[in-house]
Structures are given as C-alpha cells and as structure tokens.
Design an enzyme around this catalytic site. Structure first.
Site, PDB file in Angstrom:
ATOM      1  CE  LYS A   1      -2.457   2.898   1.749  1.00  0.00           C
ATOM      2  NZ  LYS A   1      -1.976   4.380   1.307  1.00  0.00           N
TER       3      LYS A   1
ATOM      4  N   GLY B   1       6.073   5.395   8.440  1.00  0.00           N
ATOM      5  CA  GLY B   1       5.291   6.810   8.336  1.00  0.00           C
ATOM      6  C   GLY B   1       5.297   7.279   9.482  1.00  0.00           C
TER       7      GLY B   1
ATOM      8  CD  GLU C   1       9.122  13.597  11.253  1.00  0.00           C
ATOM      9  OE1 GLU C   1       7.600  13.098  11.264  1.00  0.00           O
ATOM     10  OE2 GLU C   1      10.025  12.857  10.822  1.00  0.00           O
TER      11      GLU C   1
ATOM     12  CB  CYS D   1      12.297   9.443   8.613  1.00  0.00           C
ATOM     13  SG  CYS D   1      13.866   8.029   8.011  1.00  0.00           S
TER      14      CYS D   1
ATOM     15  CD  GLU E   1      12.228   1.261  10.453  1.00  0.00           C
ATOM     16  OE1 GLU E   1      12.924   2.092  10.672  1.00  0.00           O
ATOM     17  OE2 GLU E   1      12.496   0.100  10.792  1.00  0.00           O
TER      18      GLU E   1
HETATM   19  P1  NAD Z   1       1.684   8.855   7.288  1.00  0.00           P
HETATM   20  O1  NAD Z   1       1.884   8.035   8.551  1.00  0.00           O
HETATM   21  O2  NAD Z   1       0.646   9.783   7.062  1.00  0.00           O
HETATM   22  O3  NAD Z   1       1.342   7.887   6.170  1.00  0.00           O
HETATM   23  C1  NAD Z   1       2.102   6.903   5.850  1.00  0.00           C
HETATM   24  C2  NAD Z   1       1.432   5.596   5.273  1.00  0.00           C
HETATM   25  O4  NAD Z   1       0.291   5.256   6.075  1.00  0.00           O
HETATM   26  C3  NAD Z   1       0.778   6.026   3.833  1.00  0.00           C
HETATM   27  O5  NAD Z   1       0.705   4.998   2.808  1.00  0.00           O
HETATM   28  C4  NAD Z   1      -0.822   6.237   4.427  1.00  0.00           C
HETATM   29  O6  NAD Z   1      -1.925   5.847   3.270  1.00  0.00           O
HETATM   30  C5  NAD Z   1      -0.839   5.389   5.307  1.00  0.00           C
HETATM   31  N1  NAD Z   1      -1.865   5.383   6.509  1.00  0.00           N
HETATM   32  C6  NAD Z   1      -2.369   6.369   7.055  1.00  0.00           C
HETATM   33  N2  NAD Z   1      -3.266   6.265   7.701  1.00  0.00           N
HETATM   34  C7  NAD Z   1      -3.478   4.907   7.990  1.00  0.00           C
HETATM   35  C8  NAD Z   1      -4.220   4.094   8.780  1.00  0.00           C
HETATM   36  N3  NAD Z   1      -4.930   4.427   9.526  1.00  0.00           N
HETATM   37  N4  NAD Z   1      -3.964   2.665   8.666  1.00  0.00           N
HETATM   38  C9  NAD Z   1      -3.094   2.189   7.854  1.00  0.00           C
HETATM   39  N5  NAD Z   1      -2.441   3.063   7.028  1.00  0.00           N
HETATM   40  C10 NAD Z   1      -2.620   4.318   7.025  1.00  0.00           C
HETATM   41  O7  NAD Z   1       3.196   9.343   7.024  1.00  0.00           O
HETATM   42  P2  NAD Z   1       3.486  10.162   5.871  1.00  0.00           P
HETATM   43  O8  NAD Z   1       3.123  11.645   6.207  1.00  0.00           O
HETATM   44  O9  NAD Z   1       3.103   9.508   4.483  1.00  0.00           O
HETATM   45  O10 NAD Z   1       5.048   9.941   5.919  1.00  0.00           O
HETATM   46  C11 NAD Z   1       5.851  10.976   6.554  1.00  0.00           C
HETATM   47  C12 NAD Z   1       6.168  10.494   7.898  1.00  0.00           C
HETATM   48  O11 NAD Z   1       7.143   9.124   7.754  1.00  0.00           O
HETATM   49  C13 NAD Z   1       7.106  10.935   8.793  1.00  0.00           C
HETATM   50  O12 NAD Z   1       6.701  11.155  10.141  1.00  0.00           O
HETATM   51  C14 NAD Z   1       8.443  10.457   8.526  1.00  0.00           C
HETATM   52  O13 NAD Z   1       9.467  10.609   9.583  1.00  0.00           O
HETATM   53  C15 NAD Z   1       8.184   8.940   8.539  1.00  0.00           C
HETATM   54  N6  NAD Z   1       9.158   8.281   7.920  1.00  0.00           N
HETATM   55  C16 NAD Z   1       9.961   7.628   8.772  1.00  0.00           C
HETATM   56  C17 NAD Z   1      11.041   6.607   8.096  1.00  0.00           C
HETATM   57  C18 NAD Z   1      11.763   5.694   9.018  1.00  0.00           C
HETATM   58  O14 NAD Z   1      12.576   4.967   8.277  1.00  0.00           O
HETATM   59  N7  NAD Z   1      11.682   5.869  10.457  1.00  0.00           N
HETATM   60  C19 NAD Z   1      11.337   6.779   6.616  1.00  0.00           C
HETATM   61  C20 NAD Z   1      10.471   7.920   6.014  1.00  0.00           C
HETATM   62  C21 NAD Z   1       9.552   8.322   6.551  1.00  0.00           C
END
Ligand code: NAD
Length: 504
Positions: free
Chosen positions: A202, A255, A408, A311, A277
């Site tokens: 996804k 995410g 963040e 991230c 992550e």
């Molecule tokens: P997000 O959490 O909004 O979304 C991430 C994914 O989760 C998307 O595919 C989204 O559609 C899905 N999602 C959203 N709500 C959901 C739910 N209720 N159930 C299941 N899936 C759901 O994050 P974002 O804004 O897309 O990405 C940015 C974030 O990701 C930042 O916080 C960043 O730090 C983090 N990130 C972490 C790493 C790491 O390795 N630690 C790497 C890259 C990004």
C-alpha cells in the site's frame, strides 16, 4: 523575492509513455484490474498542481482480494518452496530491470513526489537496486542452528537431535510513505521476498506512480502470481483494512508516529508481527574541535536534502558556543544559494514539498515558531504557482518546549542553539520523544565515542549525515518505532524461528 521558475525539460520517451496512460490500476494475483467500485483519485505534480493521472482507489473489498491472493500464493504457491538460488535469481533480475529502467523510474519519482532528479537518480534508486542485490545474497544464507541440549530423560539408548529452522512469517502488509517512495518500498519488499513471504503493498496516496512501475518490473522478472499485490488508495480505507486484516501475518510500516499508533491498535486482532519505522527530530551536534566548514556543509545537507522530507533529517542543530556563529553563517549561506525549481530541472537543488497541503503545514510551523519568540535568520516564504515550495529556513533563539523544537516538521526548517559543555548538549539532544538518528561533528575520538555511546538514537553518524547502505540497519528507539530496515536485522523481521527437538 523572485518567483520560482518551474520550467523543466521534456520527459524521456519511456516516462512520457507511462504518463500518457493517464490511468493506473491495482495489481491483484498477477492481473492489472480496476478497483471493484471503479473509484479513482488524482495524483498531481506538486510543483504545478497539475493532475498527472488517475490512480485506482482500493477499498476494503479490493484489499480482501489482494490478501486472499497473497494468502494462496503463500500457502500453496511455488514461492516459499523454490530453492534459495531460484528466489535469489529473481531478486537479482528485479535489480537488473530496475537498473535498465533507472532514468524512467527517477523521472516518475520526481514528477510525482517533487524531489530533485539527482536525489532519485543518484541516491535513492541506486540504493533501492542495492537492496535487491543485498537481499538476493542473504536469501542464500537463511540458516538454522543445531543445538546441543542437556535433556537427560530420553529413553535408554536414544539421543536428542535439536535444531532450529527459519521460516517465512507469511503474508506481509507493506505500508509506506511519500517522502522517498521507491526506496522505502523496496526496503520492505526485498527482505520479505528473500525470506519467502508474499506481499500486499500500500503506497502513500500522493506517490503511487513508481509503485505501479515497480510492480510491472517485478512481474517481468518472473515473480509468481499473487506473491506481490498492489493496492493503491487512501490510508483510512486501504491502509486501515490491511492493518486489521485477519489473514495478514505481519505489517511492515514506515510513516508518521501517529499512524504507527493506529496501525498497532488495528493489528492487535490477530496479534500481527509489526515493525514501525516512524518519525524523528534528529539532533546534529557540532563540537568546538570540528572541521567547521565540513560541519556547516554537512549540517545544511542534513536538513535541506530532499527538502527536509527525510525521517532522519538533522533538524535540531546544537553547536558549541565558540563556533556557533561560524556554523550558522555557513548554513545560512548555503540556504541562500540553493537553486529552487521543478525537480526535473537538472539545476534544481530544492524542489517543491510533496503537496500544497504539506507546504502549508510546514509554513504553519515556521509562523508558530516566530510567534513563540524564535528569530528567523533566513527563508520562511512559501512560493510557486502551487504554493508548494518552502524556502530553506533557519531559526535561532529557540527554547526546548517550542513546537518547532519538539515536533517533526518534515520540511527544510532547522532550529539551532548554542551549548557550553558535553553534558548540557547530551541532555538537550536526548530531550525528545523521538530517537531515530543523530549526527556528531568532531575531530576528537573521545568526544565522538562518548557522544555516540550516550545518544538515544537508532543510528549515529560521525562527521557525516544521511549515509545509507543496504547492509546498515536503520530504525528507531523511543517513539521513532521498533524493528530495523536494511541489513541482516531487516531479514529477521520476516522470519519465524521454529525449534525442532527429536528423540532419535
Ligand atoms: P503517514 O503516517 O501519514 O502515512 C504513511 C502511510 O500510512 C501512507 O501509505 C498512508 O496512506 C498510510 N496510512 C495513513 N493512515 C493509515 C491508517 N489509519 N491505517 C493504515 N495505513 C494508514 O506518513 P507520511 O506523512 O506519508 O510520511 C511521513 C512520515 O514518515 C514522517 O513522520 C517520517 O518521519 C516518516 N518516515 C519514517 C522513516 C523511517 O525509516 N523511520 C522513513 C521515512 C519516513
């Protein structure tokens, strides 16, 4: 402030042909299909706001079909029973195909996400290819152990033969964000496939294009039907159903911390294995004995690379008071010289943020910080026809409890403070709910070692930042999550340990 020139060269013929399709489907059990509802959503070029195409919008019923296909492929398909050499060969074939199509992949990633072309073309996509090659190697080395025991109640004349097996965990739901879509996807797919798992992927709603193209290349490489399934769609619909689905054995999530919490909650029904992550607010510490020019350049790159949508971005700078002004001067100078423009323009160093909405969130943080008393040394403006560009911004005179310091921002915004001694900077650096990464700039071995040992972070970089490798585990402590991507630690996420104890 001059407006941004968002002119860009034409796409290559391969990328243009992909864009000309205009409509992108789900990939279920080896077939490209519309969502059951025929629903779609737009994907946009963040630089201009123009619609690139329509993405199939998977709902719960589509996720159920994808999970059934992955379940069948796991339980009775040939993938997990293939020889390791055969599985490894397919992973290497995927890497070969990505390599042959690297320019197209990089252009599609930039068009959809906004990142400067060089970020995808020279850093992230080569990194993704390396992941497939690394895990193709590890697929050949999944081994259990024989274990001598002290059991002494076996029947007379018999012996104990005990050993462990490492088995694939089953159906994996991979849910990934938009900041570095392709490489973060591959960081889940490559170890899961190496282990013999099957997958429902996804991608984030803002960035589905390279996931579609990757699945085409994976199918071309000969992966059996149902081993990889793609459900593009919204987090609240497709993502939520995948996280709660009773037939999914594991969720591999990257995410935000808030979504990570929702996933943990949703996955408890069948006690899924979950790795998270999550977000970060990573400190960069510049000691008095650092190479100041290198530290300033490295600290600027740590926060402005990919527009700060990383991230592990170094978003909190702590520089020793004796060098603070010089370091800040270097960073502000770099910020002022960064070429902003469409990511496809080869001169661009800072592209748009992923969407107008995200740029507004970042701008809101800057405004909030200034209202709370921070001093803006540079940047802070939102620009471009889609209001999606945010200038590289440096804020000083910040306090530990300000939102710009605690939360963040995920944009090109650095908060900077001076410090006087090591204990003070350690306390400040560790005063965070996050614990993803940290950077130290020093020429002294003892400073480097003491700080690295005491910083609360999953990764510590010394005299560098953003150094990634398929062999180096990456992941968080505290509310930055648990589990690791990359390296041997990542493979372990996708394996169950079975103990066999035989009386022979
Ligand atoms: P997000 O959490 O909004 O979304 C991430 C994914 O989760 C998307 O595919 C989204 O559609 C899905 N999602 C959203 N709500 C959901 C739910 N209720 N159930 C299941 N899936 C759901 O994050 P974002 O804004 O897309 O990405 C940015 C974030 O990701 C930042 O916080 C960043 O730090 C983090 N990130 C972490 C790493 C790491 O390795 N630690 C790497 C890259 C990004």
């Amino acid at each position: 402030m001059a407006e941004i020139d968002i002119g860009a060269p034409a796409l290559s013929s391969a990328a243009q042909a992909f864009v000309d399709r205009g409509k992108y489907q789900l990939f279920l059990d080896g077939q490209w299909v519309d969502a059951q509802s025929s629903g779609t959503f737009d994907t946009r070029d963040p630089a201009t706001g123009a619609v690139i195409g329509q993405i199939a919008r998977a709902a719960a019923e589509d996720v159920d079909l994808a999970v059934s296909a992955a379940r069948r492929a796991f339980d009775s398909g040939p993938w997990r029973t293939m020889t390791p050499m055969e599985r490894s060969g397919i992973l290497n074939k995927i890497a070969d195909l990505m390599e042959s199509n690297i320019d197209e992949l990089a252009e599609l990633e930039t068009l959809d996400q906004g990142k400067p072309l060089y970020v995808g073309r020279w850093a992230e996509i080569p990194g993704a290819i390396a992941q497939f090659r690394y895990f193709a190697g590890l697929a050949l080395a999944i081994e259990g152990r024989t274990i001598p025991t002290s059991i002494n109640y076996q029947p007379e004349g018999k012996e104990i033969f005990a050993y462990t097996l490492k088995e694939p965990v089953g159906v994996v739901g991979a849910i990934v964000p938009w900041n570095s879509p392709l490489v973060l996807t591959v960081m889940k797919l490559a170890p899961a496939l190496a282990a013999g798992c099957t997958i429902v992927l996804k991608p984030a709603e803002d960035t589905s294009l390279t996931a579609v193209r990757l699945c085409e290349l994976i199918a071309e490489a000969g992966l059996p039907d149902g081993v990889i399934n793609l459900v593009t769609g919204l987090g609240s619909e497709a993502g939520a159903r995948l996280a709660e689905h009773p037939q999914v054995n594991k969720i591999a999530f990257t995410g935000s911390t808030n979504t990570g919490r929702a996933i943990l909650e949703a996955s408890k029904g069948n006690l899924k294995r979950v790795t998270l992550e999550l977000g970060g607010k990573s400190p960069v510490i510049v000691m008095a004995d650092a190479d100041i020019a290198a530290a300033a350049a490295g600290s600027a790159n740590a926060i402005f690379f990919n527009g700060g949508q990383v991230c592990v971005a170094g978003s909190r700078l702590y520089a020793h008071r004796s060098v603070f002004d010089k370091v800040i001067e270097g960073i502000v100078d770099t910020a002022g010289k960064m070429a902003m423009g469409h990511g496809l323009n080869p001169a661009t160093q800072l592209g748009p943020l992923v969407s107008r909405k995200h740029a507004a969130t970042v701008a809101g943080y800057i405004e909030d910080g200034i209202k709370a008393g921070a001093t803006r040394l540079c940047g802070g403006e939102t620009l471009g026809p889609n209001q999606s560009f945010v200038q590289p911004t440096v804020l000083t005179d910040v306090k530990a409890d300000m939102n710009v310091v605690c939360e963040e921002i995920f944009g090109p915004v650095l908060v900077a403070s001076p410090f006087d001694d090591v204990d003070e900077v350690l306390a400040a650096a560790n005063d965070s709910s996050f614990g993803l990464a940290a950077g130290i700039w020093t020429e002294g071995l003892s400073n480097a070692t003491r700080l690295a040992n005491r910083l609360q972070a999953g990764t510590v970089w010394i005299n560098s930042h953003l150094m990634f490798d398929a062999a180096l585990p990456i992941g968080g402590t505290k509310q930055s999550g648990f589990g690791r991507d990359s390296g041997q630690a990542a493979l372990a996420n996708y394996l169950e340990l079975k103990t066999v104890c035989a009386v022979v």
